[in-house]
Design a protein around this motif. Structure first.
Motif, PDB file in Angstrom:
ATOM      1  N   LYS A 190      49.320  51.322  39.212  1.00  0.00           N
ATOM      2  CA  LYS A 190      48.530  50.683  38.136  1.00  0.00           C
ATOM      3  C   LYS A 190      47.952  49.319  38.525  1.00  0.00           C
ATOM      4  N   ASP A 191      48.578  48.634  39.464  1.00  0.00           N
ATOM      5  CA  ASP A 191      48.066  47.308  39.856  1.00  0.00           C
ATOM      6  C   ASP A 191      47.157  47.363  41.077  1.00  0.00           C
ATOM      7  N   LYS A 192      46.738  48.544  41.471  1.00  0.00           N
ATOM      8  CA  LYS A 192      45.914  48.758  42.680  1.00  0.00           C
ATOM      9  C   LYS A 192      46.660  48.272  43.925  1.00  0.00           C
TER      10      LYS A 192
ATOM     11  N   THR B 137      42.137  51.006  45.095  1.00  0.00           N
ATOM     12  CA  THR B 137      43.041  52.151  45.130  1.00  0.00           C
ATOM     13  C   THR B 137      42.524  53.099  46.201  1.00  0.00           C
TER      14      THR B 137
ATOM     15  N   TYR C 213      49.117  46.964  51.867  1.00  0.00           N
ATOM     16  CA  TYR C 213      49.188  47.690  50.600  1.00  0.00           C
ATOM     17  C   TYR C 213      50.509  48.465  50.507  1.00  0.00           C
TER      18      TYR C 213
ATOM     19  N   ARG D 278      41.271  44.069  45.679  1.00  0.00           N
ATOM     20  CA  ARG D 278      42.281  45.096  45.913  1.00  0.00           C
ATOM     21  C   ARG D 278      41.796  46.401  45.306  1.00  0.00           C
TER      22      ARG D 278
END
Ligand code: DC
Length: 232
Positions: free
Chosen positions: A128-130, A7, A31, A5
């Protein structure tokens, strides 16, 4: 092996269809999607509704207090149709934040340092968790400088103005002229790229996407291919 995963940062000029492409990509790859422009628009709407913008001047002191006291809470809510709407203090404000009234002054609000810092903090928490596609102006440069995939979207000012003009007409705005929209697009480019706080600029490792002459399908495919390369 499960795909990693990442960004995904999509930055670029206004009205390049960043949200449309970001939304389509997020949906295709499962996503989350975050429209950071909507956040600056929501702050602008709050400021307008509370009389904090007078003759193009912002009451920065009062706005800062409101932000500090948590009076401006911005979230995104999924709809039954699978869309996402912007929520300001519990109310769906999607319609209002896209109006010319907001478009005309949003650049001034987005140029304020303390507003940007507050938004960037929230955006970093959201990603923050991608596994997120975020679109804006400073995502690849400031919010997520380590994003694995960065796109810088652009198109000619005329093409962009025409798109926004068509959008306004489709929403029932019959008074705003094409010239007014073009002037707004050009002026926002100037304010966005010359402001002191996080000016709009292409990250060194961003890939340019000029979609002046691209269909939506071509664009979606282009983005998906880039994504595939990045998760390899
Ligand atoms: O993408 P948009 O037109 O909805 O953005 C609205 C305004 O907010 C635009 O003037 C640029 C600004 N903006 C910004 O400064 N930083 C972001 N990350 C997103 C938008």
């Amino acid at each position: 092996m499960a795909e990693k995963r990442i960004t995904i940062a999509i930055d670029g000029h206004s009205s390049t269809g960043k949200s449309t492409m970001a939304k389509a990509l997020a949906k295709r790859i499962g996503y989350a999607y975050v429209d950071t422009g909507a956040m600056y628009r929501a702050v602008t709407l709050f400021a307008l509704r509370n009389g904090l913008i007078k003759r193009g001047k912002v009451d920065e002191k009062a706005l800062k207090e409101h932000l500090k006291h948590g009076d401006i809470v911005i979230t995104f809510r999924p709809t039954k149709e699978g869309k996402s709407v912007t929520v300001l203090n519990g109310k769906n404000v999607e319609r209002y934040i896209r109006s010319m009234r907001v478009s005309n002054v949003v650049s001034i609000i987005a140029a304020i340092g303390f507003v940007r810092r507050a938004m960037v903090k929230q955006q970093q928490a959201m990603g923050k968790d991608k596994g997120v596609v975020m679109d804006g102006r400073d995502i690849g440069t400031v919010v997520f400088p380590d994003a694995e995939m960065k796109v810088f979207a652009t198109a000619s000012a005329e093409v962009r103005a025409q798109r926004r003009f068509d959008e306004l007409r489709a929403k029932g705005d019959t008074t705003t002229t094409f010239e007014e929209v073009l002037a707004n697009v050009t002026e926002r480019d100037l304010i966005d790229s010359t402001r002191k706080e996080s000016p709009l600029r292409q990250a060194e490792d961003a890939v340019v996407l000029d979609n002046s002459h691209m269909t939506l399908e071509e664009q979606d495919e282009w983005l998906y291919q880039l994504y595939q390369e990045r998760v390899k």
